[in-house]
Design a protein around this motif. Structure first.
Motif, PDB file in Angstrom:
ATOM      1  N   THR A 159      49.053  38.755  48.332  1.00 24.02           N
ATOM      2  CA  THR A 159      49.299  38.232  46.992  1.00 24.02           C
ATOM      3  C   THR A 159      50.735  37.712  46.945  1.00 24.02           C
ATOM      4  O   THR A 159      51.536  38.033  47.834  1.00 24.02           O
ATOM      5  N   PHE A 181      46.204  48.254  44.152  1.00 16.03           N
ATOM      6  CA  PHE A 181      45.029  47.961  43.342  1.00 16.03           C
ATOM      7  C   PHE A 181      44.483  49.252  42.725  1.00 16.03           C
ATOM      8  O   PHE A 181      44.478  50.306  43.357  1.00 16.03           O
ATOM      9  N   PHE A 207      47.739  46.561  35.094  1.00 19.27           N
ATOM     10  CA  PHE A 207      47.189  45.290  35.583  1.00 19.27           C
ATOM     11  C   PHE A 207      48.010  44.110  35.072  1.00 19.27           C
ATOM     12  O   PHE A 207      48.357  43.202  35.839  1.00 19.27           O
ATOM     13  N   HIS A 211      49.353  42.427  38.184  1.00 17.35           N
ATOM     14  CA  HIS A 211      48.304  41.572  38.748  1.00 17.35           C
ATOM     15  C   HIS A 211      47.927  40.348  37.915  1.00 17.35           C
ATOM     16  O   HIS A 211      47.303  39.429  38.455  1.00 17.35           O
ATOM     17  N   SER A 215      46.118  36.647  39.471  1.00 25.80           N
ATOM     18  CA  SER A 215      44.695  36.944  39.282  1.00 25.80           C
ATOM     19  C   SER A 215      43.815  36.187  40.281  1.00 25.80           C
ATOM     20  O   SER A 215      42.757  36.680  40.672  1.00 25.80           O
ATOM     21  N   VAL A 218      43.794  38.310  43.276  1.00 27.02           N
ATOM     22  CA  VAL A 218      43.085  39.564  42.987  1.00 27.02           C
ATOM     23  C   VAL A 218      41.574  39.338  43.067  1.00 27.02           C
ATOM     24  O   VAL A 218      40.838  40.157  43.634  1.00 27.02           O
ATOM     25  N   TYR A 252      38.670  44.794  36.284  1.00 24.96           N
ATOM     26  CA  TYR A 252      39.559  43.900  37.029  1.00 24.96           C
ATOM     27  C   TYR A 252      39.013  42.464  37.012  1.00 24.96           C
ATOM     28  O   TYR A 252      39.772  41.498  36.840  1.00 24.96           O
ATOM     29  N   CYS A 256      40.854  39.320  35.116  1.00 21.64           N
ATOM     30  CA  CYS A 256      41.176  38.089  35.853  1.00 21.64           C
ATOM     31  C   CYS A 256      40.605  36.870  35.140  1.00 21.64           C
ATOM     32  O   CYS A 256      41.265  35.826  35.039  1.00 21.64           O
TER      33      CYS A 256
END
Length: 578
Positions: A159, A181, A207, A211, A215, A218, A252, A256
């Protein structure tokens, strides 16, 4: 699952909680109930756990030893369960510089152990610690046989924030060691997620901080994990995920998808020599996300020019951050800036930030290039010397929030019913922006709490009595200034003395004055000692006008603090923001 050792929580020291979670497998949870770091993901201040895992089969593997905050207590606890001379592998799902102190001590006691990590992680380790060359073993989508059916499989999950990311799967126990994660920053005695509904808010916050800006990557990682038959997620932080496995994966994916559906989008481009600029980027991103703007994080050191071009073209605005190395921006940032200057439309909103050790020329260079090209800045440029503090991270979040609000204002201005073109709007805004104003800080107080507002929308309105007219937005605590009888101090800033950075948010708080020399005026408000001059004022009249309040105030008292000095002027490239 049996608890092997744990310090009682009522004393709340840092400790290591150890439990057996499956066959031949222990978790060692290094715990703190305090806020561990300044990074924005720790802002909920519920403590955290740094989870490490020990697999003891025919060969032994330690997964993700903790950072230096826990080095001593972790190694003491590890020695109770393992003869370190029998340790075969140290698996790093992410090469964290904070882990180096622990690794140094660990390798001194277990020099035979191999460090297993991804190829980018191995390159970083070899550069920093060339003496470890013989200990380092890089992997891609490889396997590692520990014996006793413990066949470890490695999944690469790069990432922008963690280009060396790995996830490790143990076929014998069906555990996915997920590192960054499916984690959460909370600390308690509960090993599993049986009360997972209570974690929903903290999971989402984790998140969003870590993240949401990546995304796209992810989602790619989730696709790689889908084929594995999994009983547990074993993350780097928080409880082990067993009861909410499918729900957490679903969340998740949904989170995203939400990033794709936001109406406004910002490309956040950066490079980070020592990690400080990346931390600033995360804080700015959090301010944007909390205000309903989708953010795509681009680590320019790891991204090719076509991807940078795509991200900028798809965005409504961009924010670019850089360290200063040898008086310059890194080559990757210079490339990204060149792409922006040559391809990005001038209607896109821009922002600049960066950290530096001594001089900080890179930030000034980027800012001047963008302004010379007629880009509009959506927030005050952020310059941070050395490591960020809690206060500077809050400034970054405020800057992200301000950038989001300016984006939304621009969006309203460009609704379909407008008959003028974007080019026309851009030219009109540039023309309005040529109206210059004195740069000032308005200080006011309520219930002995002081705050300040940075503005350049001030002008003299009357001679007798001497009076001023000020335009102020609703989100600048206008309710404290718009009523007749309200008092404030207008601090007029001096050219060349950068006080504005302390008041970059829409309405600053007590923290803004912590590093400044101040004294109290007759009306109880604060005077900035480093201002050029100040005026003590009383509000007489107010009027709502457009998106601002117009305030007429008379001057009660004033003084020039530096007879030799020039008033700071706010030179704007656009009339769409301060």
């Amino acid at each position: 699952m049996s608890l092997l050792s744990s310090t009682p929580t009522n004393t709340r020291p840092r400790d290591v909680q150890v439990a057996e979670i499956s066959t031949n497998t222990l978790v060692l949870r290094s715990r703190t109930w305090e806020r561990l770091k300044f990074e924005v993901e720790y802002a909920r201040q519920k403590g955290t756990t740094a989870n490490s895992y020990l697999i003891q089969a025919e060969r032994t593997a330690l997964i993700d030893p903790p950072g230096e905050s826990f080095t001593e207590i972790f190694l003491q606890e590890l020695a109770k369960h393992l003869d370190l001379t029998q340790l075969n592998y140290i698996i790093l799902n992410h090469v964290n510089p904070n882990r180096m102190a622990t690794l140094k001590v660990l390798l001194a006691q277990a020099p035979q152990a191999k460090i297993v990590c991804s190829k980018p992680g191995a390159n970083a380790l070899k550069t920093t610690f060339p003496e470890w060359m013989s200990n380092i073993q890089s992997v891609r989508e490889d396997t590692l046989d520990l014996g006793g059916e413990h066949q470890l499989q490695f999944i690469t999950v790069p990432t922008p924030r963690w280009p060396d990311g790995l996830i490790t799967y143990d076929a014998a126990t069906q555990i996915l060691y997920t590192d960054k994660f499916f984690g959460v920053h909370v600390c308690n005695d509960i090993l599993l997620d049986e009360n997972w509904k209570q974690l929903d808010e903290d999971r989402r916050y984790y998140f969003d901080c870590l993240h949401a800006t990546q995304s796209k990557q992810v989602e790619a990682a989730l696709e790689k994990l889908a084929p594995f038959k999994t009983k547990f997620y074993a993350p780097g932080h928080g409880p082990i995920v067993r009861y909410s496995l499918s729900r957490f994966t679903y969340d998740y994916r949904q989170w995203c998808q939400e990033q794709k559906t936001q109406e406004l989008r910002v490309a956040l481009l950066y490079a980070s020599a020592y990690g400080n600029t990346a931390i600033l980027a995360q804080a700015i991103a959090q301010g944007l996300i909390e205000n309903g703007v989708s953010v795509e994080s681009i680590n320019c050191e790891l991204t090719d020019s076509t991807e940078i071009t795509r991200a900028v073209e798809a965005s409504d605005g961009f924010i670019i951050g850089s360290p200063t190395l040898g008086g310059h921006a890194p080559t990757q940032i210079q490339t990204a800036l060149g792409i922006i200057l040559s391809t990005a439309t001038k209607t896109k909103l821009a922002g600049v930030f960066g950290s530096y050790g001594w001089s900080g020329e890179a930030v000034d260079l980027i800012e001047s290039k963008l302004l010379d090209a007629s880009f509009r800045l959506g927030c005050e440029t952020i310059r941070v010397r050395f490591s960020p503090t809690e206060f500077t991270l809050q400034q970054c979040q405020d800057a992200g929030a301000e950038f989001a609000q300016v984006l939304k204002q621009n969006k309203k201005f460009r609704v379909p019913r407008q008959v003028v073109t974007e080019t026309h709007i851009d030219r009109t805004e540039q023309a309005v922006g040529r109206i210059a104003g004195s740069l000032c800080v308005i200080t006011h107080q309520q219930d002995n709490s002081h705050s300040g507002i940075l503005t350049s929308w001030v002008s003299q309105a009357t001679f007798n009595p001497p009076g001023l007219m000020i335009a102020i937005a609703e989100d600048q605590n206008a309710d404290l200034l718009i009523h007749p009888g309200n008092q404030f101090v207008l601090n007029i800033l001096k050219e060349g003395r950068n006080l504005r950075r302390y008041f970059s948010s829409r309405s600053s708080t007590e923290n803004s004055f912590a590093e400044l020399g101040i004294k109290t005026a007759n009306n109880g408000c604060l005077i900035l000692n480093n201002a050029l001059a100040y005026l003590e004022c009383t509000v007489q009249q107010q009027m709502a006008s457009g998106d601002r309040w117009l305030i007429y105030a008379t001057v009660d008292n004033g003084e020039v603090l530096e007879p030799i000095g020039i008033t700071a002027i706010q030179q704007r490239k656009s009339g769409s923001h301060y």
